[in-house]
Scaffold this active site. Structure first.
Site, PDB file in Angstrom:
ATOM      1  N   ASP A  10     -61.856   5.687  35.180  1.00 34.31           N
ATOM      2  CA  ASP A  10     -61.002   6.559  35.979  1.00 34.31           C
ATOM      3  C   ASP A  10     -59.588   6.005  35.944  1.00 34.31           C
ATOM      4  O   ASP A  10     -59.364   4.824  36.256  1.00 34.31           O
ATOM      5  CB  ASP A  10     -61.501   6.626  37.432  1.00 34.31           C
ATOM      6  CG  ASP A  10     -62.766   7.459  37.571  1.00 34.31           C
ATOM      7  OD1 ASP A  10     -63.269   7.945  36.545  1.00 34.31           O
ATOM      8  OD2 ASP A  10     -63.252   7.615  38.705  1.00 34.31           O
ATOM      9  N   ASP A 131     -68.037  19.377  41.351  1.00 29.56           N
ATOM     10  CA  ASP A 131     -67.937  18.359  42.384  1.00 29.56           C
ATOM     11  C   ASP A 131     -68.151  19.038  43.729  1.00 29.56           C
ATOM     12  O   ASP A 131     -67.541  20.073  44.008  1.00 29.56           O
ATOM     13  CB  ASP A 131     -66.556  17.709  42.355  1.00 29.56           C
ATOM     14  CG  ASP A 131     -66.193  17.212  40.955  1.00 29.56           C
ATOM     15  OD1 ASP A 131     -67.091  16.700  40.272  1.00 29.56           O
ATOM     16  OD2 ASP A 131     -65.017  17.345  40.566  1.00 29.56           O
TER      17      ASP A 131
END
Length: 243
Positions: A10, A131
Site C-alpha cells: 500500500d 470494500d
C-alpha cells in the site's frame, strides 16, 4: 485446491504503509523503497504482488506513479494495481505500462459501465474491488459508504468477464482480527466470479480456514496479506505452505 496469496504493498507518499481500518492518519510506514519490497515478496516465493495507491484512491487519480513503476522494474511476477483508476484511459495506460491486472473499486460502484467496457476490451485483466462497511459498499478511499449491499454490486458484474472480485471488510483491515469469512462466503455464493478475501488476516490459521471454506465454495480464490506479513506474525514460508 490451491489458494493464491497476494502480499500487499500500500503506497502513501511514496512509502510502503499499512493503515488501520482505512484511516489515512493511522498509517504505519514499513518501508521507503517499494521496489525493494516487491522484490522481497517475489524472492519469498509469492506469485503475485497486490499494489494500492492510497493517495490515488482519495484523489481519484494516480499519485504514486514513480513508486508503482519502481515495483514493476524490480519484479518479474505479475502485479495488480488499484487506487485512483477511474476511466478507460487509466486502465489502458497502466496495462500498457506493465500492470497485469487493474482493480476498479470506486469506479465499479459509481460507474458499472466502465467495468463492462474495460473487461470486454481487456478480458481477464480487470478486477473489481468491493470494500464494505457493515456489508455496504464503501467508495472514495473508504471515505464514503453507499446503500448498496456488497452481493448486489457483485451481481452486476456476473457476465462482465472480470478476472476476480477482491472483497475487503474495512472494519478488519489492518486489525489482524481474522477474515470475515461469513460475509466473504456469502458473497462467493451470490456469484460465480472468483473471490479474493481481504482484511484481517492475522495468522496461518486464517489461511487454513479460507482453504477449508474453499472446499465447499470453490470460487474462494485467494487472500490479500498485509500487516501480519509486515510485522512478522505471519511468515511468507508458513503462509505459502498452508496453501
Amino acid at each position: 485446491m490451491k489458494l493464491t496469496l497476494y502480499p500487499a504493498i500500500d503506497l502513501k507518499d511514496g512509502n510502503c504503509v499499512r493503515l488501520l481500518r482505512g484511516e489515512m492518519d493511522q498509517a504505519t510506514v514499513f518501508g521507503t523503497d517499494p521496489g525493494a519490497q516487491a522484490a522481497a515478496w517475489q524472492k519469498a516465493g509469492f506469485s503475485w504482488v497486490h499494489v494500492v495507491d492510497l493517495n490515488g484512491a482519495f484523489a481519484g487519480k494516480t499519485v504514486n506513479e514513480d513508486a508503482v513503476k519502481s515495483i514493476l522494474a524490480n519484479v518479474s511476477i505479475p502485479v495488480q494495481l488499484g487506487g485512483g483508476i477511474r476511466d478507460i484511459a487509466g486502465v489502458e495506460r497502466w496495462l500498457a505500462a506493465g500492470i497485469s491486472r487493474v482493480i476498479l473499486g470506486s469506479a465499479a460502484a459509481k460507474n458499472p459501465a466502465l467495468v463492462h467496457e474495460a473487461a470486454k476490451k481487456f478480458p481477464g485483466r480487470v478486477v473489481v474491488g468491493i470494500d464494505a462497511k457493515g456489508g455496504m459498499v464503501a467508495t472514495e478511499g473508504w471515505a464514503e459508504t453507499s446503500d448498496i449491499p456488497a452481493p448486489e454490486l457483485a451481481k452486476r458484474f456476473e457476465d462482465a468477464g472480470i478476472a476476480a472480485i477482491i472483497y475487503t471488510d474495512i472494519a478488519r483491515d489492518g486489525m489482524k482480527t481474522g477474515l470475515n469469512l461469513a460475509e466473504t462466503r456469502a458473497l462467493a455464493k451470490a456469484v460465480n466470479i472468483p473471490i479474493i478475501a481481504s482484511g484481517g488476516v492475522a495468522s496461518v490459521a486464517d489461511i487454513v480456514a479460507l482453504k477449508q471454506a474453499a472446499v465447499t465454495q470453490p470460487n474462494l480464490n485467494g487472500s490479500i496479506l498485509g500487516r501480519a506479513l509486515y510485522d512478522g506474525s505471519l511468515s511468507p514460508a508458513e503462509a505459502l505452505a498452508a496453501c
